[in-house]
Design an enzyme around this catalytic site. Structure first.
Site, PDB file in Angstrom:
ATOM      1  N   ARG A  21       0.822  -1.235   0.052  1.00  0.00           N
ATOM      2  CA  ARG A  21       0.048   0.159  -0.066  1.00  0.00           C
ATOM      3  C   ARG A  21       0.743   1.251  -0.087  1.00  0.00           C
ATOM      4  NH1 ARG A  21      -3.169  -2.199  -2.211  1.00  0.00           N
ATOM      5  NH2 ARG A  21      -5.476  -3.085  -1.453  1.00  0.00           N
ATOM      6  N   GLU A  42      -3.243   8.481  -5.986  1.00  0.00           N
ATOM      7  CA  GLU A  42      -3.511   7.770  -7.091  1.00  0.00           C
ATOM      8  C   GLU A  42      -4.531   8.270  -8.028  1.00  0.00           C
ATOM      9  OE1 GLU A  42      -3.619   3.544  -6.710  1.00  0.00           O
ATOM     10  OE2 GLU A  42      -1.766   3.534  -5.561  1.00  0.00           O
ATOM     11  N   HIS A  53      -0.407   0.969 -10.388  1.00  0.00           N
ATOM     12  CA  HIS A  53      -1.082   0.285  -9.565  1.00  0.00           C
ATOM     13  C   HIS A  53      -1.773  -0.842 -10.688  1.00  0.00           C
ATOM     14  CE1 HIS A  53      -3.539  -0.130  -5.890  1.00  0.00           C
ATOM     15  NE2 HIS A  53      -3.230  -1.297  -6.330  1.00  0.00           N
TER      16      HIS A  53
END
Length: 340
Positions: free
Chosen positions: A237, A266, A285
């Site tokens: 994370r 993000e 990601h």
């Protein structure tokens, strides 16, 4: 709570939080009322839904939409991490929470292995030289015989350890608690052993969920304990890494390189210093997302839906206090659907 779930009476209503209905839910649609639900309508529909499939797992709409009374008996997320999903009202409710464990582990492990090889062999430097038409011979590092520390004792960390060991890397796993004879990986170090392991690691991999213990874990103090020239790979994370400290460690050469697939914000803002940090690979990601992954996610939900509907133990039940699925949990007789 009963040892087995109480099967729903009649036709259950399943809300799918998504702009479009995902593929692979035909079996569910045969026996349930399946409604694709955008965020704007979530609050009006949640009180009368029995199941919520959070397909858009980055949503922030759920806390405000969660009903004071009633609501889903079961919430499933199309993700491995649940830190963005959990909020106090859901934690305090009787709703079961499940995740999509089983889809992401090996793809993420392959991403980590690929980054290790790419960083060790300086593939990125080779590509830069190729673009400039420069022929520059130089030695690179051996992967076999190097040392990795993987933080996160769940399925992703375990798959990563197994994959790195297949490359001849001496990979050690750090979990929440110590296990002497784990059937998969042997010794699992407790979290309190991390400081002592860092100085010997050539590769430090974060595969841990976001918890109070892992928030801001990788900071200037941790980077200073790492071997000079070591590498960090983050597939856990974003908030586990203090990004300013990482940039400084890369600039100073304390870290030889890094690869990040997750970030605090993000998409990563265009003005983030990370874009220009030396020897850092930024990926959006995507390390777990392989061709066919949406079908795999739908299959996990459909299987669990059949279990819930039949009153059988469910897979991937999240411990709402821990914030993840315990590693030795495949199905749990106590973690079941049932009447509120």
């Amino acid at each position: 709570m009963p040892n087995h779930p109480v099967a729903p009476v009649g036709t259950p209503r399943v809300l799918v939080l998504a702009d479009e209905l995902p593929p692979g839910l035909a079996e569910v649609e045969r026996v349930a009322e399946v409604l694709c639900m955008p965020e704007a309508r979530l609050a009006e529909e949640l009180p009368v839904a029995e199941v919520l499939l959070v397909w858009e797992f980055g949503t922030e709409a759920l806390p405000a939409a969660w009903p004071a009374d009633g609501g889903p008996r079961w919430v499933h997320t199309a993700s491995a991490g649940v830190d963005k999903l959990m909020f106090p009202a859901l934690n305090d409710s009787d709703a079961i929470v499940t995740n999509s464990r089983g889809v992401f582990e090996q793809p993420i492990a392959e991403y980590v292995a690929g980054q290790v090889i790419a960083l060790a062999k300086d593939f990125f430097g080779t590509y830069d030289l190729q673009r400039d038409r420069v022929w520059r011979h130089r030695p690179t590092h051996r992967v076999a015989g190097s040392h990795a520390v993987v933080v996160g004792g769940g399925p992703i960390g375990r798959a990563t350890v197994r994959t790195l060991r297949a490359l001849g890397i001496r990979a050690q796993l750090v979990g929440r608690t110590r296990r002497e004879d784990d059937p998969e990986v042997g010794l699992v170090h407790g979290f309190d052993a991390l400081d002592g392991l860092l100085p010997e690691a050539d590769w430090v991999v974060n595969a841990a969920p976001l918890t109070p213990q892992t928030q801001d874990l990788f900071d200037a103090k941790v980077f200073a304990r790492m071997k000079r020239g070591a590498h960090l790979i983050n597939v856990g994370r974003g908030p586990s890494v203090v990004e300013e400290d990482l940039s400084a460690a890369l600039e100073s050469g304390q870290l030889g390189g890094a690869a990040l697939d997750v970030f605090r914000t993000e998409p990563l803002p265009a003005d983030s210093p990370l874009w220009q940090a030396p020897n850092l690979l930024v990926s959006p990601h995507m390390c777990a997302d392989t061709i066919g992954w949406l079908d795999d996610l739908a299959e996990v939900f459909a299987d669990n839906f059949a279990r819930w509907r039949d009153g059988r133990p469910m897979r991937n039940v999240v411990d709402k206090q821990l914030g993840y699925v315990p590693v030795d949990t495949v199905t749990s007789p106590a973690a079941v659907g049932g009447n509120r």
